[in-house]
Design an enzyme around this catalytic site. Structure first.
Site, PDB file in Angstrom:
ATOM      1  N   ASP A 174      42.702  43.924   8.237  1.00 28.39           N
ATOM      2  CA  ASP A 174      42.529  43.899   6.791  1.00 28.39           C
ATOM      3  C   ASP A 174      42.067  42.555   6.246  1.00 28.39           C
ATOM      4  O   ASP A 174      42.848  41.844   5.624  1.00 28.39           O
ATOM      5  CB  ASP A 174      43.860  44.286   6.133  1.00 28.39           C
ATOM      6  CG  ASP A 174      43.698  44.602   4.663  1.00 28.39           C
ATOM      7  OD1 ASP A 174      42.561  44.577   4.188  1.00 28.39           O
ATOM      8  OD2 ASP A 174      44.718  44.870   4.007  1.00 28.39           O
ATOM      9  N   GLU A 216      41.791  37.471  -1.103  1.00 23.59           N
ATOM     10  CA  GLU A 216      43.177  37.956  -1.027  1.00 23.59           C
ATOM     11  C   GLU A 216      43.970  37.227   0.048  1.00 23.59           C
ATOM     12  O   GLU A 216      45.134  36.887  -0.152  1.00 23.59           O
ATOM     13  CB  GLU A 216      43.156  39.465  -0.739  1.00 23.59           C
ATOM     14  CG  GLU A 216      44.527  40.063  -0.504  1.00 23.59           C
ATOM     15  CD  GLU A 216      44.478  41.574  -0.236  1.00 23.59           C
ATOM     16  OE1 GLU A 216      43.374  42.157  -0.237  1.00 23.59           O
ATOM     17  OE2 GLU A 216      45.561  42.161  -0.031  1.00 23.59           O
ATOM     18  N   ASN A 241      41.618  52.420  -5.295  1.00 20.58           N
ATOM     19  CA  ASN A 241      42.875  53.097  -5.645  1.00 20.58           C
ATOM     20  C   ASN A 241      42.633  53.653  -7.038  1.00 20.58           C
ATOM     21  O   ASN A 241      42.957  53.036  -8.042  1.00 20.58           O
ATOM     22  CB  ASN A 241      44.048  52.112  -5.637  1.00 20.58           C
ATOM     23  CG  ASN A 241      44.396  51.665  -4.224  1.00 20.58           C
ATOM     24  OD1 ASN A 241      44.212  52.403  -3.260  1.00 20.58           O
ATOM     25  ND2 ASN A 241      44.889  50.437  -4.103  1.00 20.58           N
ATOM     26  N   GLU A 260      46.974  54.416   2.753  1.00 22.92           N
ATOM     27  CA  GLU A 260      47.948  53.752   1.890  1.00 22.92           C
ATOM     28  C   GLU A 260      48.387  54.641   0.735  1.00 22.92           C
ATOM     29  O   GLU A 260      48.449  54.203  -0.413  1.00 22.92           O
ATOM     30  CB  GLU A 260      47.373  52.423   1.375  1.00 22.92           C
ATOM     31  CG  GLU A 260      47.015  51.465   2.509  1.00 22.92           C
ATOM     32  CD  GLU A 260      46.607  50.070   2.029  1.00 22.92           C
ATOM     33  OE1 GLU A 260      46.048  49.955   0.941  1.00 22.92           O
ATOM     34  OE2 GLU A 260      46.873  49.107   2.771  1.00 22.92           O
TER      35      GLU A 260
END
Ligand code: GCW
Length: 718
Positions: free
Chosen positions: A378, A406, A223, A304
């Site tokens: 994911d 995560e 990102n 996303e």
């Protein structure tokens, strides 16, 4: 004797006396490169082999290779190693002695090595040779690891080379030093002080990576901000590249697709626009001026909310190939991520990556690698392998694993991910190529290029590294960094053997330690699966921060970010029907795989609810109804953590007090949170099905509402 010498002598004597008795306090900073003294008995033998280290040619990499060897041997065996042996390292090009030996080095490739013990007139000479300097460095680490794991170093003749060409860490590190999904402190890149100040830690980072064969790092988050590609940040990246270069590690950058607009003053980022193409060419030229061996770009596009070629009606191939044209003349690559899904798209999210990429097989440039996550959703605790593997014979496909946990308990849960990655790599895609009817066409053989003859192969791991003293947030999370490197080097490696090496080097080679510790590690990921998402359940964590259970998560901006989308539980049953009767995601796999996943009699129950929606009373293989089996597995997960606690307590004699205590504390957190996952999940599903708990199962101590009400502001990693 000068006073300082006297002092050194005294310290040394005291150290020698104390060393075998009590392990020194350690904080984990040294990772698996601790080089603590070998026990007296074994040391004598090793000293005889590992005597003096011959001088090396004056190149940056050979100098660090020799320095690392000296450092390692001094730590393991002491400064005095006068058993008569000699270690000779180098390349035929840099060492006439090695050239004269005429060793077969072809099998060592461009980054591997050959280690051979020779007898030169009664003198033992260990040769660590390679075609390239970095191959020698890798050989040095291998040689040291043999001593660290107490294997023989006489009579050696081993050759090793990486099976995958690009072995990269992906840092999701932001320019403000926060780390997306980072649980180990801040980013180790001190962007603000770079390029003037280069933290010595960058060198240790490079050493650790080189020791496991990692040869590249994408410095910034996928990102991405366009600022990363401006002149000041290119200079910062260049400073890091200078530090890493001797260790064979190249720098890469994540590129934001809309950079031509944001920093190029253009009105568009359309990949077919000539001004846009010129922007990227010029940008690549500028980067290569500062970093001549720059590796290339990693891109998250049309995913996303990130910009991408589809914003202009173009394809992923158009976007990737444009960037590939820009870096190609310099030898660079583009890693284009296949992690794409859109909420406007009503189709099962698990199908979208395949649907978007499969039609473009053969349309990507040779210096593009499409980077695919191990599973189609994911990085969940368990996912069946991504259906793109085996389905893109004409497009270089690379693997993306997530090292940072995560979805597996952040850094406070002990979960060794080696078995998870091995499970995926050893999964059979049944793509035509290997054995009869495609049998043996494993994901590993896709990734290492054997199956389709890929021109470029890649294994990427989302890093779990931060400013914490122990680098990874916990002692055992270091094992995941280590295992990623080892599996990237050899996707066929056994995760258990890797765990054994790591445990021996990081804690103690004593078998009374490694036996139980490795068994604990090997079972740890399954424990997480059990207490979080058993039997193929997935994506049931808290919204957005992803901490803790949230099977009730519903509503909000997009359905595919909720839990109810994935478990589909109602009064009658639970699970996502991905068979032909449902979303038909199974059809994206080769027919034998699809058939096995579709068939209730053949599917492994570990994947059951990923592919099937079943009544609560469905009879599982244990003979128990599905509901009872689920609850049983939730509880089994909690018990496994209790087992890990007991194991670890028993290992106290082999571990320094500081690290032992830290792991003990973390296991207590894990036990508490495992119980929380179990209780909250059971409470929620029970509220849906209204069924009683199986006999002997404890009811959740709190009401469902109490679990739902829990708030976690300031969760790390967002
Ligand atoms: O796992 C999800 C994460 C996002 C991440 C995204 C991705 C970098 O929750 O934080 O963004 O995947 O892989 O792009």
């Amino acid at each position: 004797m000068r006073p300082s010498q006297l002092l050194r002598g005294l310290c040394l004597a005291a150290g020698l006396l104390l060393a075998p008795l009590a392990a020194r306090a350690e904080d984990g900073y040294d990772l698996w490169l601790r080089y603590r003294p070998v026990e007296a008995g074994a040391a004598t033998d090793y000293r005889a082999s590992a005597g003096t280290v011959a001088p090396v040619a004056d190149t940056p990499t050979l100098k660090v290779a020799r320095a690392e060897l000296e450092r390692g041997l001094a730590g393991l065996l002491g400064e005095r190693r006068d058993g008569g042996g000699e270690i000779l390292l180098g390349t035929p090009a840099s060492s006439p002695r090695i050239a004269a030996l005429n060793l077969p080095l072809k099998a060592a490739g461009a980054e591997g090595y050959r280690i051979r013990t020779l007898n030169e007139g009664g003198r033992r000479v260990t040769v660590i040779a390679a075609s390239t300097d970095v191959g020698v460095l890798h050989g040095v680490y291998r040689y040291l690891s043999l001593i660290q794991t107490r294997q023989a170093v006489d009579g050696l003749d081993l050759v090793d080379a990486p099976k995958v060409r690009y072995r990269l860490l992906n840092h999701w590190d932001n320019l403000d030093r926060s780390v997306e999904r980072g649980y180990a402190g801040q980013s180790i890149w001190d962007w603000w002080r770079l390029p003037d100040v280069t933290d010595p830690r960058y060198v240790d980072y490079a050493r650790a990576n080189a020791s496991i064969g990692i040869n590249g790092a994408v410095l910034n988050n996928v990102n991405a901000k366009s600022d990363s590609l401006t002149a000041p940040y290119i200079a910062k990246a260049a400073a890091l590249a200078d530090v890493f270069r001797p260790y064979g590690i190249k720098v890469y950058l994540s590129a934001r697709f809309s950079s031509p607009i944001e920093i190029g003053g253009l009105k568009t980022a359309d990949p077919l626009d000539s001004a846009v193409r010129a922007f990227w060419k010029a940008k690549a030229d500028e980067i290569y001026k500062a970093v001549p061996d720059f590796g290339g770009f990693l891109v998250k596009a049309n995913s996303e909310g990130q910009p991408g070629p589809q914003d202009y009606g173009r394809t992923h191939a158009d976007g990737a190939n444009m960037l590939a044209d820009a870096v190609g003349p310099h030898g660079g690559i583009v890693m284009w991520r296949a992690f794409v899904y859109s909420h406007e798209q009503p189709d099962d999210r698990a199908k979208q990556g395949y649907s978007e990429f499969k039609p473009f097989d053969g349309k990507f440039a040779q210096n593009v690698i499409v980077q695919v996550k191990n599973g189609a959703i994911d990085f969940q605790p368990r996912e069946p392998f991504h259906p793109l593997f085996g389905a893109m014979p004409k497009t270089n496909l690379g693997m993306e694993f997530q090292i940072t946990k995560e979805y597996l308990g952040f850094s406070t849960h002990l979960a060794y991910l080696g078995p998870m990655w091995e499970e995926v790599l050893q999964a059979d895609t049944f793509a035509p190529g290997m054995g009869a009817a495609g049998k043996g066409s494993t994901v590993a053989k896709v990734v290492d290029g054997k199956l389709h003859g890929y021109s470029r192969t890649l294994m990427a791991g989302v890093a779990n590294i931060g400013t914490d003293r122990n680098w990874s947030g916990s002692q055992f999370d270091q094992a995941n960094w280590y295992a990623f490197g080892r599996l990237a080097w050899d996707p066929e490696a056994s995760s258990e053997a890797v765990a054994r090496d790591w445990a021996a080097m990081t804690f103690s080679p004593d078998k009374r330690f490694t036996g139980p510790a490795v068994a604990m590690m090997m079972g740890s990921r399954e424990a997480v699966v059990d207490y979080m998402t058993p039997m193929g359940l997935h994506h049931l964590m808290g919204r957005s921060h992803h901490y803790g259970p949230g099977p009730w998560v519903a509503g909000g901006e997009r359905a595919d970010w909720t839990s109810v989308y994935y478990h589909k539980a109602d009064k009658a049953g639970i699970g996502f029907d991905r068979t032909a009767r449902g979303s038909d995601a199974v059809a994206q796999y080769a027919p034998p795989v699809a058939a096995a996943f579709s068939d209730l009699a053949r599917i492994d129950e570990k994947d059951l609810l990923w592919f099937h929606h079943l009544p609560w009373g469905y009879r599982t293989r244990s003979g128990r109804p599905l509901w009872d089996e689920l609850v049983g597995r939730y509880s089994r997960g909690v018990r496994s953590v209790e087992g890990m606690q007991a194991t670890w307590t028993g290992l106290a004699p082999y571990v320094d007090a500081e690290r032992h205590a830290q792991v003990t504390t973390y296991l207590a957190v894990q036990r508490r949170e495992a119980r929380w996952w179990r209780d909250a999940s059971v409470a929620y599903f029970q509220s849906i099905n209204g069924l009683p708990l199986p006999k002997g199962e404890a009811p959740p101590p709190l009401s469902l509402e109490a679990y739902e009400r829990m708030q976690f502001p300031y969760t790390p990693g967002i």
